[in-house]
Design an enzyme around this catalytic site. Structure first.
Site, PDB file in Angstrom:
ATOM      1  N   ASN A 116     -62.929 -80.588  22.931  1.00 10.80           N
ATOM      2  CA  ASN A 116     -63.515 -79.251  22.819  1.00 10.80           C
ATOM      3  C   ASN A 116     -63.050 -78.675  21.481  1.00 10.80           C
ATOM      4  O   ASN A 116     -61.922 -78.221  21.356  1.00 10.80           O
ATOM      5  CB  ASN A 116     -63.027 -78.380  23.990  1.00 10.80           C
ATOM      6  CG  ASN A 116     -63.460 -76.931  23.855  1.00 10.80           C
ATOM      7  OD1 ASN A 116     -64.333 -76.608  23.046  1.00 10.80           O
ATOM      8  ND2 ASN A 116     -62.860 -76.054  24.646  1.00 10.80           N
ATOM      9  N   TRP A 117     -63.950 -78.718  20.509  1.00 17.14           N
ATOM     10  CA  TRP A 117     -63.557 -78.277  19.158  1.00 17.14           C
ATOM     11  C   TRP A 117     -63.428 -76.761  19.065  1.00 17.14           C
ATOM     12  O   TRP A 117     -62.952 -76.253  18.050  1.00 17.14           O
ATOM     13  CB  TRP A 117     -64.596 -78.751  18.137  1.00 17.14           C
ATOM     14  CG  TRP A 117     -64.660 -80.230  17.923  1.00 17.14           C
ATOM     15  CD1 TRP A 117     -63.992 -81.205  18.612  1.00 17.14           C
ATOM     16  CD2 TRP A 117     -65.450 -80.918  16.942  1.00 17.14           C
ATOM     17  NE1 TRP A 117     -64.317 -82.456  18.125  1.00 17.14           N
ATOM     18  CE2 TRP A 117     -65.217 -82.300  17.102  1.00 17.14           C
ATOM     19  CE3 TRP A 117     -66.349 -80.505  15.954  1.00 17.14           C
ATOM     20  CZ2 TRP A 117     -65.831 -83.266  16.296  1.00 17.14           C
ATOM     21  CZ3 TRP A 117     -66.971 -81.457  15.159  1.00 17.14           C
ATOM     22  CH2 TRP A 117     -66.704 -82.824  15.328  1.00 17.14           C
ATOM     23  N   LYS A 118     -63.904 -76.065  20.067  1.00 17.79           N
ATOM     24  CA  LYS A 118     -63.943 -74.584  20.047  1.00 17.79           C
ATOM     25  C   LYS A 118     -64.652 -74.121  18.766  1.00 17.79           C
ATOM     26  O   LYS A 118     -65.539 -74.817  18.280  1.00 17.79           O
ATOM     27  CB  LYS A 118     -62.537 -74.009  20.182  1.00 17.79           C
ATOM     28  CG  LYS A 118     -61.786 -74.615  21.378  1.00 17.79           C
ATOM     29  CD  LYS A 118     -60.589 -73.832  21.797  1.00 17.79           C
ATOM     30  CE  LYS A 118     -59.811 -74.611  22.846  1.00 17.79           C
ATOM     31  NZ  LYS A 118     -58.816 -73.815  23.532  1.00 17.79           N
ATOM     32  N   HIS A 159     -65.492 -72.493  30.834  1.00 21.64           N
ATOM     33  CA  HIS A 159     -64.175 -72.590  30.191  1.00 21.64           C
ATOM     34  C   HIS A 159     -63.449 -71.260  30.354  1.00 21.64           C
ATOM     35  O   HIS A 159     -64.080 -70.200  30.348  1.00 21.64           O
ATOM     36  CB  HIS A 159     -64.357 -72.931  28.709  1.00 21.64           C
ATOM     37  CG  HIS A 159     -63.069 -73.273  28.029  1.00 21.64           C
ATOM     38  ND1 HIS A 159     -62.185 -72.310  27.588  1.00 21.64           N
ATOM     39  CD2 HIS A 159     -62.504 -74.464  27.736  1.00 21.64           C
ATOM     40  CE1 HIS A 159     -61.142 -72.907  27.041  1.00 21.64           C
ATOM     41  NE2 HIS A 159     -61.299 -74.216  27.123  1.00 21.64           N
ATOM     42  N   GLY A 170     -58.381 -79.677  23.613  1.00 20.13           N
ATOM     43  CA  GLY A 170     -58.690 -78.660  22.621  1.00 20.13           C
ATOM     44  C   GLY A 170     -58.077 -79.013  21.278  1.00 20.13           C
ATOM     45  O   GLY A 170     -58.602 -79.846  20.523  1.00 20.13           O
ATOM     46  N   GLY A 171     -56.953 -78.409  20.974  1.00 16.58           N
ATOM     47  CA  GLY A 171     -56.315 -78.554  19.658  1.00 16.58           C
ATOM     48  C   GLY A 171     -56.186 -79.998  19.176  1.00 16.58           C
ATOM     49  O   GLY A 171     -56.505 -80.303  18.018  1.00 16.58           O
TER      50      GLY A 171
HETATM   51  C1  PEP Z   1     -59.288 -76.481  26.071  1.00 18.71           C
HETATM   52  O1  PEP Z   1     -59.618 -75.559  25.326  1.00 18.71           O
HETATM   53  O2  PEP Z   1     -60.100 -76.900  26.901  1.00 18.71           O
HETATM   54  C2  PEP Z   1     -57.941 -77.028  25.942  1.00 18.71           C
HETATM   55  C3  PEP Z   1     -57.500 -77.837  26.862  1.00 18.71           C
HETATM   56  O3  PEP Z   1     -57.231 -76.636  24.833  1.00 18.71           O
HETATM   57  P1  PEP Z   1     -55.816 -77.219  24.343  1.00 18.71           P
HETATM   58  O4  PEP Z   1     -55.866 -78.715  24.479  1.00 18.71           O
HETATM   59  O5  PEP Z   1     -55.690 -76.776  22.925  1.00 18.71           O
HETATM   60  O6  PEP Z   1     -54.778 -76.615  25.245  1.00 18.71           O
END
Ligand code: PEP
Length: 252
Positions: free
Chosen positions: A11-13, A97, A235-236
């Site tokens: 999930n690149w956001k 989300h 995410g990150g």
């Molecule tokens: C997400 O946004 O779905 C997520 C899991 O983010 P992160 O891995 O950065 O916690």
């Protein structure tokens, strides 16, 4: 022993220029041969989806959206529909989300509508559920996850779940660097599968339940070794090709 194929979805956001995204996709493509079992998925911002479609053509990497509007088309300024995502080659779409729920006011009812809209468009929804820190501390984790899950199942029926993926994402672990312990995550994943099994054991057995929340190369192996964790929503760590590929390798 389950034979569910793991999925690792990035999930690149709201991140990435065209050049950065092309470099990230090139890095993923380059290392893809080292990933043996997992279905690899990337979910870029809408505007970068055509770039992903072009760069990923002919590879085993699937791509999807991070959200959609519940309507098919019409006067909904600023929104993107399921048929549009499908038209651009998306396979998946993230639904519900926690950032959509908390920052954009998406209720369980809205999430259920979006889940249905995704399937109506031929997309596989990745339905996110998970509790906040306050809810966990108040021993409400199972009640919250059950409520979020039940809202969707009541709307679409249990028969819709084989064409969906669930992501358990404790809100307190998203983007915080604080990961659920493998046991904490496994307990909730098992709860989700058991709740679905009460309606249909076969559907529950085939259902992929991903973990999300600060998953990275360093903690992926232990989390993914849990019997009810079938991959990750990242995410990150999905913004770095090497890190993302290491998680993909750990899934299988
Ligand atoms: C997400 O946004 O779905 C997520 C899991 O983010 P992160 O891995 O950065 O916690």
């Amino acid at each position: 022993m389950s034979n569910r194929q793991p999925i690792v979805a990035g999930n690149w956001k709201m991140n990435g220029s065209r050049a950065e995204s092309a470099a990230l996709l090139a890095g993923i493509k380059q290392g893809l041969g080292t990933v043996k079992k997992a279905q690899v998925v990337v979910c870029p911002p809408f505007i970068l989806i055509p770039l992903a479609a072009k760069e990923l053509q002919g590879t085993a990497v699937a791509f999807g959206g991070q959200n959609l509007d519940a309507h098919k088309s019409g006067a909904y300024t600023g929104e993107v529909s399921g048929p549009m995502l499908k038209d651009f080659g998306c396979t998946y779409v993230i639904i519900g989300h926690s950032e959509r729920r908390s920052l954009y006011g998406e209720t369980d009812a809205v999430v259920a509508e979006k889940f249905k809209a995704a399937q109506d468009a031929g997309l596989v929804p990745i339905l996110c559920v998970g509790e906040s820190l306050a809810e966990r501390e108040a021993n409400q984790t199972e009640a919250v996850v059950a409520r979020q899950l039940d809202a969707v199942v009541a709307h679409v029926g249990i028969g819709a779940l084989p064409n969906a993926v669930i992501a358990y994402e404790p809100v307190w672990a998203i983007g915080t660097g604080k990961t659920a312990s493998p046991q904490q995550a496994q307990d909730v994943h098992k709860f989700i599968r058991t709740r679905i099994a009460a309606k249909d054991a076969k559907v529950a057995d085939g259902l992929r339940v991903l973990y999300g929340g600060s998953m990275k190369a360093a903690n992926a192996k232990e989390l993914l070794a849990q019997p009810d964790i079938d991959g990750g929503l990242i995410g990150g760590a999905s913004l770095n090709a090497e890190e993302f590929l290491a998680i993909c390798r750990a899934a299988g």
